[in-house]
Write a protein that holds these residues in place. Sequence first.
Motif, PDB file in Angstrom:
ATOM      1  N   MET A 189       0.714  -1.309  -0.016  1.00 18.03           N
ATOM      2  CA  MET A 189      -0.042  -0.018  -0.003  1.00 18.03           C
ATOM      3  C   MET A 189       0.828   1.295  -0.179  1.00 18.03           C
ATOM      4  N   ASN A 190       1.901   1.248   0.796  1.00 16.76           N
ATOM      5  CA  ASN A 190       2.912   2.492   0.934  1.00 16.76           C
ATOM      6  C   ASN A 190       3.788   2.536  -0.162  1.00 16.76           C
ATOM      7  N   GLU A 191       3.926   1.438  -1.352  1.00 18.30           N
ATOM      8  CA  GLU A 191       4.228   1.871  -2.506  1.00 18.30           C
ATOM      9  C   GLU A 191       3.607   2.061  -3.576  1.00 18.30           C
ATOM     10  N   LEU A 192       2.301   2.417  -3.547  1.00 15.54           N
ATOM     11  CA  LEU A 192       1.346   2.458  -4.523  1.00 15.54           C
ATOM     12  C   LEU A 192       1.255   4.213  -4.843  1.00 15.54           C
ATOM     13  N   PRO A 193       1.685   4.780  -5.923  1.00 16.60           N
ATOM     14  CA  PRO A 193       1.423   5.900  -6.300  1.00 16.60           C
ATOM     15  C   PRO A 193       0.128   6.450  -6.168  1.00 16.60           C
ATOM     16  N   ARG A 194      -0.142   7.380  -5.427  1.00 15.15           N
ATOM     17  CA  ARG A 194      -1.543   8.012  -5.076  1.00 15.15           C
ATOM     18  C   ARG A 194      -1.646   9.290  -5.992  1.00 15.15           C
ATOM     19  N   LYS A 195      -2.650   9.460  -6.661  1.00 17.59           N
ATOM     20  CA  LYS A 195      -3.266  10.848  -7.430  1.00 17.59           C
ATOM     21  C   LYS A 195      -3.430  11.858  -6.349  1.00 17.59           C
ATOM     22  N   ILE A 196      -3.885  11.662  -5.341  1.00 15.31           N
ATOM     23  CA  ILE A 196      -4.015  12.651  -4.194  1.00 15.31           C
ATOM     24  C   ILE A 196      -2.714  13.102  -3.766  1.00 15.31           C
ATOM     25  N   LEU A 197      -1.660  12.461  -3.782  1.00 19.16           N
ATOM     26  CA  LEU A 197      -0.319  12.963  -3.592  1.00 19.16           C
ATOM     27  C   LEU A 197       0.334  13.281  -4.693  1.00 19.16           C
ATOM     28  N   ASN A 198      -0.363  13.725  -5.759  1.00 17.51           N
ATOM     29  CA  ASN A 198       0.589  14.013  -7.039  1.00 17.51           C
ATOM     30  C   ASN A 198       1.301  12.784  -7.664  1.00 17.51           C
ATOM     31  N   TYR A 199       0.696  11.806  -7.409  1.00 16.67           N
ATOM     32  CA  TYR A 199       1.226  10.326  -7.709  1.00 16.67           C
ATOM     33  C   TYR A 199       2.672  10.258  -6.975  1.00 16.67           C
ATOM     34  N   GLN A 200       2.796  10.675  -5.887  1.00 16.33           N
ATOM     35  CA  GLN A 200       3.861  10.240  -5.148  1.00 16.33           C
ATOM     36  C   GLN A 200       3.442   9.104  -4.199  1.00 16.33           C
ATOM     37  N   ARG A 201       4.494   8.108  -4.009  1.00 17.45           N
ATOM     38  CA  ARG A 201       4.265   7.141  -2.964  1.00 17.45           C
ATOM     39  C   ARG A 201       4.104   7.556  -1.562  1.00 17.45           C
ATOM     40  N   PRO A 202       3.001   6.796  -0.902  1.00 17.34           N
ATOM     41  CA  PRO A 202       2.886   7.270   0.690  1.00 17.34           C
ATOM     42  C   PRO A 202       4.249   7.105   1.430  1.00 17.34           C
ATOM     43  N   ARG A 203       4.915   6.339   1.003  1.00 21.89           N
ATOM     44  CA  ARG A 203       6.265   6.173   1.798  1.00 21.89           C
ATOM     45  C   ARG A 203       7.364   7.258   1.674  1.00 21.89           C
ATOM     46  N   GLU A 204       7.363   7.657   0.577  1.00 23.52           N
ATOM     47  CA  GLU A 204       8.089   9.019  -0.080  1.00 23.52           C
ATOM     48  C   GLU A 204       7.625  10.293   0.788  1.00 23.52           C
ATOM     49  N   ALA A 205       6.325  10.353   0.828  1.00 22.42           N
ATOM     50  CA  ALA A 205       5.728  11.400   1.643  1.00 22.42           C
ATOM     51  C   ALA A 205       6.128  11.551   2.898  1.00 22.42           C
ATOM     52  N   PHE A 206       5.730  10.222   3.499  1.00 18.93           N
ATOM     53  CA  PHE A 206       6.021   9.987   5.066  1.00 18.93           C
ATOM     54  C   PHE A 206       7.367  10.365   5.368  1.00 18.93           C
ATOM     55  N   GLN A 207       8.259   9.824   4.507  1.00 13.17           N
ATOM     56  CA  GLN A 207       9.959   9.985   4.899  1.00 13.17           C
ATOM     57  C   GLN A 207      10.233  11.394   4.866  1.00 13.17           C
ATOM     58  N   GLN A 208       9.676  12.074   3.921  1.00 12.80           N
ATOM     59  CA  GLN A 208      10.090  13.461   3.806  1.00 12.80           C
ATOM     60  C   GLN A 208       9.319  14.425   4.815  1.00 12.80           C
ATOM     61  N   GLU A 209       8.209  14.100   5.525  1.00 17.28           N
ATOM     62  CA  GLU A 209       7.536  14.703   6.460  1.00 17.28           C
ATOM     63  C   GLU A 209       8.395  14.233   7.692  1.00 17.28           C
ATOM     64  N   CYS A 210       8.764  13.268   7.763  1.00 18.30           N
ATOM     65  CA  CYS A 210       9.687  12.748   9.086  1.00 18.30           C
ATOM     66  C   CYS A 210      11.122  13.508   8.976  1.00 18.30           C
ATOM     67  N   LEU A 211      11.768  13.736   7.768  1.00 21.73           N
ATOM     68  CA  LEU A 211      12.734  14.580   7.862  1.00 21.73           C
ATOM     69  C   LEU A 211      12.598  15.952   8.019  1.00 21.73           C
ATOM     70  N   LEU A 212      11.467  16.429   7.686  1.00 19.91           N
ATOM     71  CA  LEU A 212      11.250  17.897   8.106  1.00 19.91           C
ATOM     72  C   LEU A 212      10.868  18.088   9.515  1.00 19.91           C
ATOM     73  N   ARG A 213      10.384  16.907  10.199  1.00 16.19           N
ATOM     74  CA  ARG A 213       9.986  17.176  11.383  1.00 16.19           C
ATOM     75  C   ARG A 213      11.331  17.151  12.482  1.00 16.19           C
ATOM     76  N   CYS A 214      12.359  16.557  11.842  1.00 15.30           N
ATOM     77  CA  CYS A 214      13.456  16.259  12.516  1.00 15.30           C
ATOM     78  C   CYS A 214      14.463  17.403  12.469  1.00 15.30           C
ATOM     79  N   SER A 215      14.256  18.101  11.404  1.00 15.08           N
ATOM     80  CA  SER A 215      15.074  19.320  10.926  1.00 15.08           C
ATOM     81  C   SER A 215      14.505  20.593  11.689  1.00 15.08           C
ATOM     82  N   SER A 216      13.288  20.519  11.991  1.00 15.92           N
ATOM     83  CA  SER A 216      12.628  21.706  12.577  1.00 15.92           C
ATOM     84  C   SER A 216      12.967  21.875  14.209  1.00 15.92           C
TER      85      SER A 216
END
Length: 216
Positions: A189-216
């Motif tokens: 499920m996390n490797e399935l590109p989503r239209k609502i995420l502009n075809y980004q994979r949930p795992r990619e989006a999640f990891q990006q958010e985690c990095l932003l959280r760590c850097s803030s």
Amino acid sequence: MCTTTLYKYIDLNLLEVKNIDLVRKIFIKKRKKASKATNKRLYGESIENHSDAVKSREEFGHFEIDTVIAKKSGSESVLLTLTERKTRYEIIKVINGKDTDSVTYAINQIISEYGENIFQSITADNGSEFANLTTVLNGKTKVYYTHPYVSSKRGTNENHNGIIRRFLAKGESIDSIDKRTLESIADIMNELPRKILNYQRPREAFQQECLLRCSS
């Protein structure tokens, strides 16, 4: 042509595709609307008090939680599912049963794996297995509870549970399936590109958010 129009055409038999061909639709049952007045049991703060951050999905860390049961035997393992609202990232844990102790153990596992700041809020139904969520999270995380029989208030998680059930044969025991195989459903499920995420994979989006959280 929008999705709604396509569904209408199918209902009117204007297409070769029939409702029986739609994997998700044949499993969806119409439910009667429940009155909010019937909500006699509430383990914590009502979903009506959702903050704007939760509603808008613009802020990371807001989860919906539920359990998935394969056989209603009352004595076998179940799946604990958590869906992050912004990224649609899915977490699946196999737990011993539908009870508070099993949920507590799994939540602590998730915190250990992802970090103590992973949750900003969790929205659950009024199942007794979620009665101690606020205590488990030490009061640091907002916990909201929906009204009974209104699964649409956890719509993202409910939709993901429907996807999970595609991998579980009706009546099949969770205990008969390898634990890693069950948890790997989340990987699919996390490797399935989503239209609502502009075809980004949930795992990619999640990891990006985690990095932003760590850097803030």
